[in-house]
Design a protein around this motif. Structure first.
Motif, PDB file in Angstrom:
ATOM      1  N   SER A  41       0.860  -1.187   0.000  1.00  0.00           N
ATOM      2  CA  SER A  41       0.000   0.000   0.000  1.00  0.00           C
ATOM      3  C   SER A  41       0.890   1.228   0.000  1.00  0.00           C
ATOM      4  O   SER A  41       2.106   1.122   0.174  1.00  0.00           O
ATOM      5  CB  SER A  41      -0.841   0.039   1.280  1.00  0.00           C
ATOM      6  N   ALA A  42       0.265   2.387  -0.098  1.00  0.00           N
ATOM      7  CA  ALA A  42       0.984   3.649   0.115  1.00  0.00           C
ATOM      8  C   ALA A  42       1.238   3.797   1.613  1.00  0.00           C
ATOM      9  O   ALA A  42       0.577   3.164   2.426  1.00  0.00           O
ATOM     10  CB  ALA A  42       0.127   4.805  -0.380  1.00  0.00           C
ATOM     11  N   THR A  47      -2.540   8.273   0.793  1.00  0.00           N
ATOM     12  CA  THR A  47      -3.635   8.283  -0.181  1.00  0.00           C
ATOM     13  C   THR A  47      -4.647   9.376   0.174  1.00  0.00           C
ATOM     14  O   THR A  47      -5.128  10.089  -0.715  1.00  0.00           O
ATOM     15  CB  THR A  47      -4.301   6.889  -0.257  1.00  0.00           C
ATOM     16  N   GLU A  74       1.556   4.270  -3.958  1.00  0.00           N
ATOM     17  CA  GLU A  74       2.025   2.883  -3.968  1.00  0.00           C
ATOM     18  C   GLU A  74       3.327   2.732  -4.758  1.00  0.00           C
ATOM     19  O   GLU A  74       4.126   1.833  -4.488  1.00  0.00           O
ATOM     20  CB  GLU A  74       0.942   1.976  -4.555  1.00  0.00           C
ATOM     21  N   PHE A 137      -3.391  -1.616  -5.479  1.00  0.00           N
ATOM     22  CA  PHE A 137      -4.441  -0.598  -5.636  1.00  0.00           C
ATOM     23  C   PHE A 137      -4.553  -0.044  -7.050  1.00  0.00           C
ATOM     24  O   PHE A 137      -5.458   0.698  -7.350  1.00  0.00           O
ATOM     25  CB  PHE A 137      -4.114   0.522  -4.616  1.00  0.00           C
ATOM     26  N   ARG A 151     -10.914   2.436  -2.494  1.00  0.00           N
ATOM     27  CA  ARG A 151     -10.127   2.507  -1.265  1.00  0.00           C
ATOM     28  C   ARG A 151      -9.993   1.132  -0.623  1.00  0.00           C
ATOM     29  O   ARG A 151     -10.920   0.343  -0.604  1.00  0.00           O
ATOM     30  CB  ARG A 151     -10.757   3.509  -0.279  1.00  0.00           C
ATOM     31  N   GLY A 152      -8.816   0.853  -0.137  1.00  0.00           N
ATOM     32  CA  GLY A 152      -8.543  -0.458   0.445  1.00  0.00           C
ATOM     33  C   GLY A 152      -8.195  -1.495  -0.612  1.00  0.00           C
ATOM     34  O   GLY A 152      -8.071  -2.695  -0.312  1.00  0.00           O
ATOM     35  N   GLY A 153      -8.001  -1.044  -1.862  1.00  0.00           N
ATOM     36  CA  GLY A 153      -7.881  -1.963  -2.991  1.00  0.00           C
ATOM     37  C   GLY A 153      -6.624  -2.829  -3.034  1.00  0.00           C
ATOM     38  O   GLY A 153      -6.585  -3.820  -3.779  1.00  0.00           O
ATOM     39  N   SER A 154      -5.621  -2.501  -2.229  1.00  0.00           N
ATOM     40  CA  SER A 154      -4.417  -3.346  -2.252  1.00  0.00           C
ATOM     41  C   SER A 154      -4.710  -4.767  -1.772  1.00  0.00           C
ATOM     42  O   SER A 154      -4.035  -5.716  -2.184  1.00  0.00           O
ATOM     43  CB  SER A 154      -3.325  -2.739  -1.368  1.00  0.00           C
ATOM     44  N   ASP A 155      -5.693  -4.908  -0.890  1.00  0.00           N
ATOM     45  CA  ASP A 155      -6.087  -6.264  -0.460  1.00  0.00           C
ATOM     46  C   ASP A 155      -6.506  -7.073  -1.684  1.00  0.00           C
ATOM     47  O   ASP A 155      -6.164  -8.257  -1.829  1.00  0.00           O
ATOM     48  CB  ASP A 155      -7.292  -6.202   0.498  1.00  0.00           C
TER      49      ASP A 155
HETATM   50  N1  ASP Z   1      -3.608   3.155  -0.449  1.00  0.00           N
HETATM   51  C1  ASP Z   1      -4.967   2.805  -0.816  1.00  0.00           C
HETATM   52  C2  ASP Z   1      -5.934   3.339   0.215  1.00  0.00           C
HETATM   53  O1  ASP Z   1      -5.529   3.956   1.187  1.00  0.00           O
HETATM   54  C3  ASP Z   1      -5.129   1.343  -1.052  1.00  0.00           C
HETATM   55  C4  ASP Z   1      -4.843   0.467   0.139  1.00  0.00           C
HETATM   56  O2  ASP Z   1      -4.128   0.851   1.063  1.00  0.00           O
HETATM   57  O3  ASP Z   1      -5.325  -0.679   0.137  1.00  0.00           O
HETATM   58  O4  ASP Z   1      -7.115   3.163   0.050  1.00  0.00           O
END
Ligand code: ASP
Ligand code: ADP
Ligand code: MG
Length: 418
Positions: A41-42, A47, A74, A137, A151-155
């Motif tokens: 992730s970043a 982000t 990222e 992401f 958002r949260g897309g790295s998962d």
């Molecule tokens: N950096 C992105 C976010 O904050 C993706 C992630 O962390 O999963 O949403």
């Protein structure tokens, strides 16, 4: 060579020391004999900062440029992680989405994977590289532009790579040591689960538990990825954390296994809507076209002979994320001006939150909703909207009672006990 996917979230790569700590964990797996795909992730907060810069620069921003800016966080951590691993003597190379390439749809800021060809990364493993560090992401649209996954897309990037490369496991390293019965930040009584069923995790995630992005759970379920959540700040081994798995692999079958909440909800009510066939379509059609994520919907029983109206009228209430209220309001006002819907007033409440109880045990055990309502009543919390499905009950309440409600429900369903 067996392969692992290891994903490190924002707090796990928040500064150079933490990147070094994460790199140590990667090195350990390489020493155990794995090739590793690391998804980063970043740095935490980055982000949000990038999103803020975009919104300040342009109110109704071009979604392509939003993605170009927001995906950049990222890129930094991917490069730094590769450098740190090299410094530790681990042959590593970083990959931005377009270099893999991670092909996605062109739905900017909520793109979906189309394909992840293995050739480029496989070739590097064959050359002797042990680690591919991939920027989470982000992806590449059919038009050749940078996209992001929400958002949260790295998962979701992590699970998609685990599926594409047939990884032995997909380990999601984060700032908690697993999935809990509820957010451990809300109550110290929250209990870590050793295992959780895909269906429950999917429901918890979609109802607000941000420990995993909803789409990542969907993909893991579809492609049978062994998905695990564990701490990047503690010593970990094969048994650490929480395994997300099939229902059949779980012994426990309490009616409720978790409580989730979503803070940023808004409730919109159209007052005295003329009640005739097509009215729901007339309201929710324009909202869908405006890209509003409508969640709960309630329509009152219609009243006849309402003053000033030639037909029966009703009130229609729905909920959506707070940051979509302005767009929702505009869509409805435009539809009213065009004459497709008739209503007297539009009442917006942006001070609400959604609290939900989730459990596959609900399928076979009754009385969950009434226990939930009684627990909220005992705390004098008023319920504004209710929604249920086979394995969840959700309520919309005043936001100021959200934490109290989560704690009360956690107690009412005795979730602190295994
Ligand atoms: N950096 C992105 C976010 O904050 C993706 C992630 O962390 O999963 O949403
Ligand atoms: P990352 O940056 O590693 O992706 P996130 O902040 O996205 O981490 O997700 C981890 C956070 O999810 C935890 O710090 C915790 O506050 C929150 N969370 C919400 N619900 C749960 C739950 N049921 N179990 C564990 N964590 C939860
Ligand atoms: Mg996350």
């Amino acid at each position: 060579m067996p392969l692992l996917v290891m994903k490190f979230g924002g707090t796990s790569v928040a500064d150079l020391d933490r990147i070094a700590n994460a790199a140590e964990k990667v090195k350990r797996e390489v020493e155990r004999g794995y090739d590793v795909i690391v998804i980063v992730s970043a740095m935490s907060g980055k982000t949000n900062e990038l999103v803020g810069w975009v919104e300040t620069t342009s109110h109704l921003y071009d979604a392509r440029e939003y993605d170009a800016v927001v995906a950049s966080g990222e890129n930094v951590t991917a490069g730094l992680m590769a450098l740190r691993l090299q410094e530790m003597g681990v042959p590593a190379r970083s990959w931005q989405g377009w270099q893999v390439p991670i092909n996605t749809t062109s739905a900017h800021s909520s793109a979906r994977f189309v394909s992840i060809p293995r050739e480029n990364i496989d070739a590097k493993f064959e050359e002797g590289f042990k680690v591919a560090v991939v920027a989470g992401f982000q992806g590449l649209s059919e038009e050749g532009r940078i996209t992001t996954l929400g958002r949260g897309g790295s998962d979701t990037t992590a699970v998609a790579f685990a599926a594409a490369f047939g990884a032995e496991r997909c380990d999601i390293y984060t700032d908690v040591d697993g999935v809990y019965t509820t957010d451990p930040r809300i109550t110290s009584k929250a209990r870590k689960l050793d295992k959780i069923a895909f269906e429950e995790m999917l429901e918890l995630a979609s109802l607000g538990a941000k420990v995993l992005q909803t789409r990542s759970v969907e993909l893991a379920m579809r492609y049978k990825v062994r998905l695990r959540v564990l701490s990047s700040f503690e010593e970990t081994d094969e048994n650490s954390g929480t395994l997300v798995c099939d229902e059949e692999d779980i012994m426990e079958s309490k009616a409720v296994s978790g409580v989730a909440y979503s803070r940023d909800e808004a409730k919109i009510t159209l007052v005295t809507v003329e009640d005739r066939p097509g009215i729901a379509a007339g309201i929710f059609g324009p909202l869908a076209e405006a890209g509003i994520n409508v969640d709960m919907i309630v329509q009152n029983i219609s009243e006849k002979n309402y003053e000033g109206h030639t037909m029966a009228v009703t009130d229609m209430t729905f909920s959506c994320p707070t940051n979509q209220v302005a767009r929702a309001r505009k869509a409805l006002e435009d539809a009213r001006a065009a004459g497709t819907i008739v209503y007297d007033d539009l009442v917006v409440d942006t001070e609400v939150a959604k609290v939900s109880v989730v459990g596959i045990g609900m399928r076979s055990q009754s009385g969950v909703a009434s226990r939930m309502f009684a627990a909220l009543a005992a705390e004098n919390i008023n319920i504004k909207v209710i929604a249920t499905s086979e394995i969840k009950v959700s309520v919309l309440i005043d936001r100021k009672y959200m934490e109290l409600a989560v704690q009360a429900l956690h107690d009412a369903f005795a979730l602190e006990k295994a």
